[in-house]
Design a protein around this motif. Structure first.
Motif, PDB file in Angstrom:
ATOM      1  N   PRO A 178       0.809  -1.221   0.000  1.00  0.00           N
ATOM      2  CA  PRO A 178       0.000   0.000   0.000  1.00  0.00           C
ATOM      3  C   PRO A 178       0.848   1.279   0.000  1.00  0.00           C
ATOM      4  O   PRO A 178       0.455   2.280  -0.566  1.00  0.00           O
ATOM      5  CB  PRO A 178      -0.823  -0.121   1.283  1.00  0.00           C
ATOM      6  CG  PRO A 178      -0.188  -1.207   2.084  1.00  0.00           C
ATOM      7  CD  PRO A 178       0.510  -2.093   1.131  1.00  0.00           C
ATOM      8  N   SER A 179       2.026   1.239   0.640  1.00  0.00           N
ATOM      9  CA  SER A 179       2.839   2.452   0.740  1.00  0.00           C
ATOM     10  C   SER A 179       3.411   2.854  -0.617  1.00  0.00           C
ATOM     11  O   SER A 179       3.857   3.969  -0.810  1.00  0.00           O
ATOM     12  CB  SER A 179       3.999   2.216   1.702  1.00  0.00           C
ATOM     13  OG  SER A 179       4.840   1.221   1.159  1.00  0.00           O
ATOM     14  N   MET A 180       3.396   1.889  -1.574  1.00  0.00           N
ATOM     15  CA  MET A 180       4.074   2.112  -2.844  1.00  0.00           C
ATOM     16  C   MET A 180       3.398   3.182  -3.692  1.00  0.00           C
ATOM     17  O   MET A 180       4.029   3.812  -4.517  1.00  0.00           O
ATOM     18  CB  MET A 180       4.087   0.826  -3.670  1.00  0.00           C
ATOM     19  CG  MET A 180       5.027  -0.204  -3.160  1.00  0.00           C
ATOM     20  SD  MET A 180       6.697   0.272  -3.490  1.00  0.00           S
ATOM     21  CE  MET A 180       6.795  -0.040  -5.217  1.00  0.00           C
ATOM     22  N   GLY A 181       2.088   3.348  -3.536  1.00  0.00           N
ATOM     23  CA  GLY A 181       1.391   4.247  -4.448  1.00  0.00           C
ATOM     24  C   GLY A 181       1.085   3.486  -5.727  1.00  0.00           C
ATOM     25  O   GLY A 181       1.778   2.534  -6.070  1.00  0.00           O
ATOM     26  N   SER A 182       0.014   3.862  -6.411  1.00  0.00           N
ATOM     27  CA  SER A 182      -0.271   3.195  -7.676  1.00  0.00           C
ATOM     28  C   SER A 182      -0.608   4.268  -8.694  1.00  0.00           C
ATOM     29  O   SER A 182      -0.329   5.441  -8.473  1.00  0.00           O
ATOM     30  CB  SER A 182      -1.422   2.212  -7.506  1.00  0.00           C
ATOM     31  OG  SER A 182      -2.544   2.909  -7.059  1.00  0.00           O
ATOM     32  N   PHE A 183      -1.203   3.869  -9.795  1.00  0.00           N
ATOM     33  CA  PHE A 183      -1.407   4.827 -10.875  1.00  0.00           C
ATOM     34  C   PHE A 183      -2.486   5.855 -10.567  1.00  0.00           C
ATOM     35  O   PHE A 183      -3.548   5.529 -10.063  1.00  0.00           O
ATOM     36  CB  PHE A 183      -1.747   4.054 -12.150  1.00  0.00           C
ATOM     37  CG  PHE A 183      -0.597   4.042 -13.077  1.00  0.00           C
ATOM     38  CD1 PHE A 183       0.649   3.699 -12.597  1.00  0.00           C
ATOM     39  CD2 PHE A 183      -0.730   4.418 -14.395  1.00  0.00           C
ATOM     40  CE1 PHE A 183       1.744   3.713 -13.430  1.00  0.00           C
ATOM     41  CE2 PHE A 183       0.360   4.430 -15.235  1.00  0.00           C
ATOM     42  CZ  PHE A 183       1.594   4.071 -14.747  1.00  0.00           C
ATOM     43  N   THR A 184      -2.214   7.110 -10.885  1.00  0.00           N
ATOM     44  CA  THR A 184      -3.195   8.170 -10.677  1.00  0.00           C
ATOM     45  C   THR A 184      -3.730   8.630 -12.029  1.00  0.00           C
ATOM     46  O   THR A 184      -3.251   8.188 -13.069  1.00  0.00           O
ATOM     47  CB  THR A 184      -2.537   9.383  -9.983  1.00  0.00           C
ATOM     48  OG1 THR A 184      -1.498   9.865 -10.846  1.00  0.00           O
ATOM     49  CG2 THR A 184      -1.947   8.996  -8.646  1.00  0.00           C
TER      50      THR A 184
END
Length: 591
Positions: A4-10
């Motif tokens: 979850p900390s990684m961030g994903s596509f916005t």
């Protein structure tokens, strides 16, 4: 996807990606209408032989650089170290061979399809062989090139898999069909820019995160990643100085020197000088891309030296490391991960577009024109467009097939990658040995092909042992993530191999373990050797053989009287021929 900390596509990432596709499509539309559109098949397939050196050079660099390079090379350096840099020497040799041996022949003959040369020099059956092999190899390759990066990016970033595959496939087919080779070249120029931007953003950010490039180099040095010099002559070891320089040169010359996708573009230059110049400028591009990829790989190692995401099961394959790194260090910058994904897909688009255009060219020139002679130029240009559309569809279908039969298709590709070797041998035989005839060439091609297939399929069944591939040490000591159960850090391969070694035949460790770079070399050398021997046995350059040769006097090769030495030591006589050739060319240039 990921932690979850990684961030994903916005949203921004999708915007950047869509913009890249949009610009590519607009270029296609522009070239469909500028200058009165694509009037003849020559316009469509050869850009009317009016290109200048720079765009063609960038285009050659782009299509050589598929997403496999963007995602695979940094991971290769992370896993096996920077010995991959030696490819810089290889690229130099390849460009030299292509520009000085193959280019003059193809350019002077003014042919659209390289396989036309085989009919001029030997006979039409060899032309057909070459064409069919090329079509199979390229469709297989394109399917993998579209699917593999889509999968890697999807698993790390959650970027929609089929959306990406279909979008890239459709946009690509769209601008190839509308704009022809001009559109292919100019979209490639744009896409090279995007690729460099994507690489640079990762490198710059990594240097900032690691507080300076010294630290990256230092970590790499102590991690054994700077293993530049390995002069072990053992042909079984995966990467050494010799396998890369010798094997790599043959492997890549079969792509740069005789592969339709590449040759077609430098033949589209407006003069022979521009064609040669485009190859030499493209060399600088190759070096730049290699440097970027190597720096990315070392940055990967420096950042993950204490916690390897691959062993820690954060990513399931090595080519997912780059997207993982991007999300890890660039997640605070909206749109930049999107730029990286756009750069990976630019690699795919540029490779696929040149493949589609080359497939259309080969089909029209080798399979349609010779058998339907009455077609007008206007009709042919429509047929060329139809072919582009058709092959675009085929490529998307192959990508769908790759998703079902991934490993199988990959194996098929590496086996067909070996076609390059014997084909290069066939062209070398035609250009460098004046006495080679159709029978010799055919027997040589078949024998080179059989041997290549034997080694290739063998190496697929019995992959070489780690002693030969020499993967470097990766550590998970610094990982603060719970691994579920710690047993998973143990390398699963060791357990597999301890059982497998018992059943491996002797052939597997000596013959099938040949470095993958030598497959092409083997194919080329066997084709040339067998071709020379058979040509000498079936010699008496008969009427029809002589007829081919006079047709070929366009090329002003001096016939070599090497008949007596040919069988003796093919390697030596080649060196002599090359020297003689370069002398002829030098004189030719001065006149």
């Amino acid at each position: 996807a990921g932690a979850p900390s990684m961030g994903s596509f916005t949203v921004w990432d999708y915007v950047v990606f869509a913009a890249m596709l949009l610009v590519s499509a607009i270029i296609g539309v522009y070239y469909a209408f500028v200058g009165g559109g694509q009037k003849t098949s020559k316009d469509f397939l050869m850009a009317g032989r009016s290109m200048s050196a720079l765009p063609v050079a960038l285009s050659l660099t782009a299509s050589f650089m598929s997403a496999v390079t963007v995602l695979g090379t940094p991971a290769e350096i992370y896993r096996y170290g920077a010995i991959f840099c030696i490819f810089a020497i290889t690229y130099g040799l390849v460009v030299l061979c292509s520009a000085e041996i193959f280019l003059p022949v193809f350019y002077k003959l003014g042919i659209t399809s390289t396989y036309e040369y085989l009919e001029l020099r030997f006979n039409k059956y060899l032309r057909l062989c070459g064409t069919v092999l090329f079509i199979i190899q390229t469709t297989l390759y394109t399917g993998i090139v579209i699917y593999a990066p889509a999968l890697a990016l999807n698993q790390v970033t959650g970027f929609d898999l089929w959306g990406a595959v279909v979008a890239t496939g459709v946009v690509c087919t769209f601008y190839c069909t509308l704009g022809g080779l001009k559109a292919v070249v100019w979209t490639d120029v744009f896409q090279v820019g995007i690729m460099v931007a994507g690489f640079s953003s990762v490198i710059i950010r990594a240097v900032v995160v690691q507080e300076g490039i010294e630290r990256i180099i230092n970590d790499s040095y102590y991690g054994g990643r700077l293993n530049f010099w390995d002069f072990n002559p053992d042909p079984l070891q995966r990467h050494t100085f010799w396998t890369i320089v010798i094997g790599g040169t043959f492997t890549w010359t079969s792509i740069y020197g005789v592969n339709q996708s590449q040759v077609q573009r430098y033949i589209s230059c407006k003069s022979r000088f521009h064609a040669k110049l485009s190859l030499y400028i493209n060399l600088v591009g190759l070096w730049a891309i290699l440097a970027c990829a190597v720096l990315c790989g070392l940055a990967l190692y420096s950042i993950y030296k204490d916690c390897d995401p691959w062993s820690a099961k954060q990513v399931s394959a090595l080519d997912q490391l780059m997207p993982y790194l991007v999300l890890d260090i660039l997640h605070d910058f909206p749109g930049v991960p999107g730029l990286f994904v756009a750069s990976a897909y630019s690699g795919t688009l540029s490779t696929v577009s040149s493949s589609i255009n080359a497939l259309a060219a080969v089909t029209v020139e080798d399979l349609i024109k010779p058998y339907f002679r009455s077609l007008s130029e206007k009709k042919l240009s429509w047929i060329s467009m139809g072919m582009s559309l058709f092959y675009g569809g085929i490529c998307i279908a192959m990508a769908a097939l790759a998703s079902l039969l991934g490993a199988l298709l990959q194996a098929a590709l590496s086996i067909f990658g070996m076609v390059g070797g014997p084909l290069l041998g066939l062209f070398a035989l035609g250009i460098l040995c004046s006495f080679a005839n159709g029978i010799g060439a055919f027997v040589g091609l078949v024998s080179g092909f059989v041997i290549s297939l034997w080694v290739g399929i063998g190496s697929q069944i019995y992959p070489p042992l780690p002693e030969k591939t020499k993967p470097l040490y990766l550590s998970t000591a610094g990982c603060n993530i719970s691994l579920g159960n710690l047993t998973s850090t143990e390398n699963p391969l060791t357990t597999v191999f301890s059982t497998a070694t018992a059943e491996r035949p002797a052939l597997a460790d000596n013959w099938y373990s040949l470095s993958y770079l030598y497959f092409s070399t083997l194919g080329t050398l066997i084709t040339v050797t067998v071709g020379i021997i058979i040509s000498l046995l079936t010699g008496q350059r008969g009427e029809d053989c002589f007829f081919h040769f006079t047709k070929q006097e366009v090329l002003n090769w001096k016939p070599f009287t090497m008949a007596d030495e040919g069988t003796d030591n093919p390697a030596f006589s080649h060196i002599e021929m090359d020297v003689a050739d370069s002398k002829n060319k030098v004189n030719g240039l001065h006149m």
